[in-house]
Design a protein around this motif. Structure first.
Motif, PDB file in Angstrom:
ATOM      1  N   ASP A 220     -13.010  13.596  -1.422  1.00 55.89           N
ATOM      2  CA  ASP A 220     -13.273  12.239  -1.894  1.00 55.89           C
ATOM      3  C   ASP A 220     -14.592  12.166  -2.663  1.00 55.89           C
ATOM      4  O   ASP A 220     -15.635  12.589  -2.175  1.00 55.89           O
TER       5      ASP A 220
ATOM      6  N   PRO B 197      -8.172   8.797   0.924  1.00 59.80           N
ATOM      7  CA  PRO B 197      -7.527   7.650   1.572  1.00 59.80           C
ATOM      8  C   PRO B 197      -8.520   6.515   1.818  1.00 59.80           C
ATOM      9  O   PRO B 197      -9.696   6.754   2.090  1.00 59.80           O
ATOM     10  N   GLN B 198      -8.033   5.302   1.741  1.00 59.50           N
ATOM     11  CA  GLN B 198      -8.887   4.132   1.918  1.00 59.50           C
ATOM     12  C   GLN B 198      -9.027   3.726   3.381  1.00 59.50           C
ATOM     13  O   GLN B 198      -9.884   2.930   3.720  1.00 59.50           O
ATOM     14  N   PHE B 199      -8.157   4.265   4.237  1.00 62.21           N
ATOM     15  CA  PHE B 199      -8.182   3.918   5.653  1.00 62.21           C
ATOM     16  C   PHE B 199      -8.255   5.187   6.494  1.00 62.21           C
ATOM     17  O   PHE B 199      -7.783   6.238   6.086  1.00 62.21           O
ATOM     18  N   LYS B 200      -8.804   5.070   7.690  1.00 64.11           N
ATOM     19  CA  LYS B 200      -8.879   6.204   8.604  1.00 64.11           C
ATOM     20  C   LYS B 200      -7.574   6.313   9.385  1.00 64.11           C
ATOM     21  O   LYS B 200      -6.900   5.320   9.631  1.00 64.11           O
TER      22      LYS B 200
ATOM     23  N   THR C  34      -9.270  13.891   1.860  1.00 67.04           N
ATOM     24  CA  THR C  34     -10.412  13.197   2.457  1.00 67.04           C
ATOM     25  C   THR C  34     -11.698  13.980   2.221  1.00 67.04           C
ATOM     26  O   THR C  34     -12.738  13.406   1.895  1.00 67.04           O
TER      27      THR C  34
ATOM     28  N   SER D 285      -2.305   4.905  10.091  1.00 62.69           N
ATOM     29  CA  SER D 285      -3.531   4.363   9.518  1.00 62.69           C
ATOM     30  C   SER D 285      -4.057   3.186  10.326  1.00 62.69           C
ATOM     31  O   SER D 285      -3.299   2.452  10.969  1.00 62.69           O
TER      32      SER D 285
ATOM     33  N   PRO E 245       0.835  -1.211   0.000  1.00 64.03           N
ATOM     34  CA  PRO E 245       0.000   0.000   0.000  1.00 64.03           C
ATOM     35  C   PRO E 245       0.867   1.257   0.000  1.00 64.03           C
ATOM     36  O   PRO E 245       1.976   1.259   0.522  1.00 64.03           O
ATOM     37  N   SER E 246       0.335   2.301  -0.536  1.00 62.36           N
ATOM     38  CA  SER E 246       1.042   3.572  -0.619  1.00 62.36           C
ATOM     39  C   SER E 246       1.264   4.167   0.767  1.00 62.36           C
ATOM     40  O   SER E 246       0.474   3.952   1.685  1.00 62.36           O
TER      41      SER E 246
ATOM     42  N   ASP F 257      -1.656   5.909   2.184  1.00 56.54           N
ATOM     43  CA  ASP F 257      -2.683   5.129   2.872  1.00 56.54           C
ATOM     44  C   ASP F 257      -2.224   4.627   4.237  1.00 56.54           C
ATOM     45  O   ASP F 257      -3.042   4.163   5.023  1.00 56.54           O
ATOM     46  N   LEU F 258      -0.920   4.696   4.518  1.00 57.99           N
ATOM     47  CA  LEU F 258      -0.413   4.136   5.765  1.00 57.99           C
ATOM     48  C   LEU F 258       0.090   5.185   6.755  1.00 57.99           C
ATOM     49  O   LEU F 258      -0.197   5.109   7.943  1.00 57.99           O
TER      50      LEU F 258
ATOM     51  N   ALA G 277      -4.903   0.580   9.116  1.00 57.51           N
ATOM     52  CA  ALA G 277      -4.414  -0.633   8.460  1.00 57.51           C
ATOM     53  C   ALA G 277      -3.202  -1.220   9.179  1.00 57.51           C
ATOM     54  O   ALA G 277      -2.812  -2.350   8.907  1.00 57.51           O
TER      55      ALA G 277
END
Length: 152
Positions: free
Chosen positions: A89, A115-118, A86, A130, A73-74, A77-78, A132
């Motif tokens: 989006d 972003p895909q994660f909070k 955000t 993140s 993951p980028s 995102d982390l 994740a």
């Protein structure tokens, strides 16, 4: 001089780190090869003023962990929260992003993807990590996160 040694003299440290994902491995190999030909290294440093020099003081680090995450993951995102991204989006891509450019892979109806994660703050340092990486978040005060590296 061997052609491999000539090649090693022509490649800069910046090239290793910029273009090669395994730059640290190559530098380690160069160090091992240099130990085999110490006389050659001394001659090279006399010719090349940019050649590596001995450190002013002995190193204190006992280990280095180099994370080369090809396909991972980028960092966005982390470890790199982007609050403005955000908020945007799902909205249409702003014209300022593509102004005056013809980009083959961006459709006219493209939307911003946040972003895909909070993210949440962790540890006494308040490091934003993140969701994740829940186990890494538990040791946030025991790690270093470098966010000051920039490139052109």
């Amino acid at each position: 001089m061997h052609s491999f040694q000539n090649h090693c003299l022509d490649v800069t440290r910046r090239h290793f780190l910029k273009d090669c994902g395994v730059g640290l491995g190559k530098m380690a190999l160069a160090g091992l090869l240099a130990k085999q030909s110490i006389g050659h290294a001394a001659a090279a440093s006399a010719v090349n003023p940019l050649a590596a020099r001995p450190a002013h003081y002995p190193g204190k680090a006992k280990a280095v962990i180099h994370l080369f995450m090809a396909g991972a993951p980028s960092h966005l995102d982390l470890f790199d929260p982007k609050p403005a991204l955000t908020k945007m989006d799902g909205q249409p891509l702003p014209p300022s992003v593509t102004a005056g450019q013809r980009l083959a892979f961006i459709r006219p109806d493209a939307a911003v993807m946040g972003p895909q994660f909070k993210f949440a703050r962790h540890g006494q340092s308040g490091m934003e990590i993140s969701e994740a990486l829940p186990h890494l978040a538990k040791i946030a005060d025991d790690i270093s996160l470098v966010r000051s590296v920039y490139t052109d």
